[in-house]
Design an enzyme around this catalytic site. Structure first.
Site, PDB file in Angstrom:
ATOM      1  N   ILE A  69       0.922  -1.216  -0.142  1.00 36.55           N
ATOM      2  CA  ILE A  69       0.075   0.008  -0.081  1.00 36.55           C
ATOM      3  C   ILE A  69       0.887   1.247  -0.081  1.00 36.55           C
ATOM      4  CG2 ILE A  69      -2.183  -0.916   1.177  1.00 36.55           C
ATOM      5  CD1 ILE A  69      -1.138   0.253   3.771  1.00 36.55           C
ATOM      6  N   TYR A  97       2.749  -0.297  18.380  1.00 42.01           N
ATOM      7  CA  TYR A  97       1.543  -0.649  17.316  1.00 42.01           C
ATOM      8  C   TYR A  97       0.424   0.092  17.614  1.00 42.01           C
ATOM      9  CZ  TYR A  97      -2.857  -2.843  16.413  1.00 42.01           C
ATOM     10  OH  TYR A  97      -4.122  -3.093  15.887  1.00 42.01           O
ATOM     11  N   SER A  98      -0.244   0.336  18.906  1.00 44.19           N
ATOM     12  CA  SER A  98      -1.363   1.116  19.047  1.00 44.19           C
ATOM     13  C   SER A  98      -1.039   2.566  18.610  1.00 44.19           C
ATOM     14  CB  SER A  98      -1.818   1.088  20.469  1.00 44.19           C
ATOM     15  OG  SER A  98      -0.721   1.455  21.415  1.00 44.19           O
ATOM     16  N   ALA A  99       0.177   3.185  18.864  1.00 44.55           N
ATOM     17  CA  ALA A  99       0.663   4.329  18.568  1.00 44.55           C
ATOM     18  C   ALA A  99       0.442   4.428  17.027  1.00 44.55           C
ATOM     19  CB  ALA A  99       2.063   4.806  18.985  1.00 44.55           C
ATOM     20  N   SER A 100       1.087   3.458  16.324  1.00 42.81           N
ATOM     21  CA  SER A 100       0.948   3.671  14.978  1.00 42.81           C
ATOM     22  C   SER A 100      -0.498   3.737  14.243  1.00 42.81           C
ATOM     23  CB  SER A 100       1.729   2.696  14.357  1.00 42.81           C
ATOM     24  OG  SER A 100       1.275   1.322  14.528  1.00 42.81           O
ATOM     25  N   LYS A 101      -1.383   2.996  15.023  1.00 45.15           N
ATOM     26  CA  LYS A 101      -2.849   2.869  14.617  1.00 45.15           C
ATOM     27  C   LYS A 101      -3.364   4.157  14.903  1.00 45.15           C
ATOM     28  CE  LYS A 101      -5.050   0.303  12.987  1.00 45.15           C
ATOM     29  NZ  LYS A 101      -5.351  -0.074  11.344  1.00 45.15           N
ATOM     30  N   ARG A 114       5.115  -8.216  29.356  1.00 41.79           N
ATOM     31  CA  ARG A 114       5.634  -7.642  28.584  1.00 41.79           C
ATOM     32  C   ARG A 114       5.542  -6.116  28.938  1.00 41.79           C
ATOM     33  NH1 ARG A 114       1.196  -8.403  23.665  1.00 41.79           N
ATOM     34  NH2 ARG A 114      -0.267  -6.930  24.439  1.00 41.79           N
ATOM     35  N   THR A 130      -8.551  -0.168  15.938  1.00 42.01           N
ATOM     36  CA  THR A 130      -8.428  -1.050  17.051  1.00 42.01           C
ATOM     37  C   THR A 130      -8.847  -0.179  18.324  1.00 42.01           C
ATOM     38  OG1 THR A 130      -6.876  -2.265  18.369  1.00 42.01           O
ATOM     39  CG2 THR A 130      -5.986  -0.481  17.213  1.00 42.01           C
ATOM     40  N   ASP A 131      -9.354  -0.976  19.373  1.00 44.60           N
ATOM     41  CA  ASP A 131      -9.581  -0.177  20.498  1.00 44.60           C
ATOM     42  C   ASP A 131      -8.334   0.085  21.447  1.00 44.60           C
ATOM     43  OD1 ASP A 131      -8.814  -2.757  21.216  1.00 44.60           O
ATOM     44  OD2 ASP A 131     -10.511  -3.461  22.461  1.00 44.60           O
ATOM     45  N   GLU A 132      -7.195  -0.567  20.868  1.00 46.44           N
ATOM     46  CA  GLU A 132      -5.964  -0.187  21.675  1.00 46.44           C
ATOM     47  C   GLU A 132      -5.247   1.054  21.493  1.00 46.44           C
ATOM     48  OE1 GLU A 132      -2.971  -3.278  21.458  1.00 46.44           O
ATOM     49  OE2 GLU A 132      -4.299  -4.848  20.683  1.00 46.44           O
TER      50      GLU A 132
END
Length: 352
Positions: A59, A159-163, A291, A133-135
């Site tokens: 993408i 991950y959640s920061a990038s989303k 983690r 995501t809910d994260e």
């Protein structure tokens, strides 16, 4: 008429595409880079369909996106493509920034050019559905109310920061360029075709291989579980009835601790695939070091979606989990195909 689905060979994307063909003969263009978690075998049942076109590609490749949009003229784009595993993002965040942020930017820019060239009637029906995501909302304490669409963003992992960043890009491109975008936030999905790095398929695979069942910390981290086919039905509903510029939270209404999930999974496996030793699979449970910055609880309030669009999840957690375990037991060839050396190296390194 045509729809474009990014990340179509992944877990949720492939379930969406397969469900689409169960209910429609509208043409689907599936775009996927086929990284470790993208599996073309997920789409085997429609590989010969004249209504399905698969394109392998990134993408971030704007020339390819431009070509696809001009050639197929989709009335809607479903943006599933994302790196999504928290553990992997902790060990190497670069792929998450590249795919979830840069990739989303590339998609938005090409969709903007495509949308601006559409005539007024086609602009009226075009939609870009962004699956998040809910994260992005961070972690809840046990006493706190469930996430709503206006909850403050507090991402705690790469991950959640990038989303979260991709969500903000979507909001800005809707507001600045008037792109007809709808964003959704889902809770933890489970079901067929899920790559076994996530909790439920990982536990199934380890159990069948007589390996330990690794659970972070004390196992009390809580998640809201959403059967993937319920998620898919919500997305179809949002395409049909959703309001441009709105955000919709999609939850399963099934808050469970990780330990509860694994315990119930073991009970189902004890019934459907008893061990030769006659011992319960629960004896394989092992607690491992937690983690960093591990979110304690996620919980989604889906009232907006239910009240305004009439959607509700149909699957109970217990029935959905049984269906999921049964699917994995009945599809050993799928598991054999995805058990690459990379997957084995990853699990041996991080879950042993």
């Amino acid at each position: 008429m045509t729809i474009l689905v990014t990340g179509a060979a992944g877990f949720i994307g492939s379930n969406f595409v397969l469900n689409w063909f169960d209910q429609s003969q509208e043409v689907v263009v599936s775009l996927d880079l086929l990284t470790y978690a993208g599996n073309l075998k997920n789409l085997d049942s429609i590989k010969d369909s004249p209504f399905h076109h698969f394109v392998q590609g990134d993408i971030r490749n704007r020339s390819l996106l431009n070509l696809i949009l001009k050639k197929y003229q989709p009335r809607a784009v479903f943006h599933f493509a994302a790196e999504s595993h928290v553990d992997r993002s902790i060990h190497d965040a670069s792929h998450f920034v590249d795919t979830n942020i840069v990739g989303t930017f590339s998609l938005l820019e090409e969709v903007r050019c495509y949308f601006n060239d559409l005539d007024i009637e086609h602009q009226k029906i075009f939609r870009l559905i962004h699956i998040s995501t809910d994260e992005v909302y961070g972690s809840l304490e046990p006493y706190e109310p469930k996430f709503i669409e206006d909850s403050q963003y507090k991402p705690n992992s790469p991950y959640s920061a990038s989303k979260a960043a991709s969500d903000h890009l979507m909001r800005a491109w809707h507001g600045t360029y008037n792109l007809p975008i709808i964003t959704t936030h889902c809770s933890n999905n489970y079901g067929p075709y899920q790559f076994p790095e996530k909790l439920i398929p990982l536990m199934i695979l380890h159990a069948l291989s007589e390996k330990s069942l690794p659970i972070y910390g004390d196992g009390q981290h809580t998640r809201d579980w959403l059967y993937v086919k319920d998620h898919v039905s919500a997305l179809r509903c949002i395409l049909e009835k959703g309001i441009v510029g709105e955000i919709y939270n999609i939850g399963g209404g099934n808050e469970k601790t990780n330990l509860e999930v694994v315990t119930k999974l073991c009970e189902i496996l004890d019934e459907l695939r008893p061990r030769a030793s006659k011992k319960s699979y629960r004896s394989l449970v092992t607690f491992i070091k937690d983690r960093p910055f591990h979110d304690k609880r996620y919980a989604i309030n889906s009232a907006k979606l239910e009240k305004t669009l009439g959607w509700k999840p149909e699957e109970l957690f217990e029935t959905g989990l049984r269906k999921t375990v049964t699917w994995f037991l009945e599809n050993p060839e799928w598991l054999d195909h995805i058990l690459s050396s990379e997957y084995q190296n990853w699990t041996n390194q991080h879950y042993s």
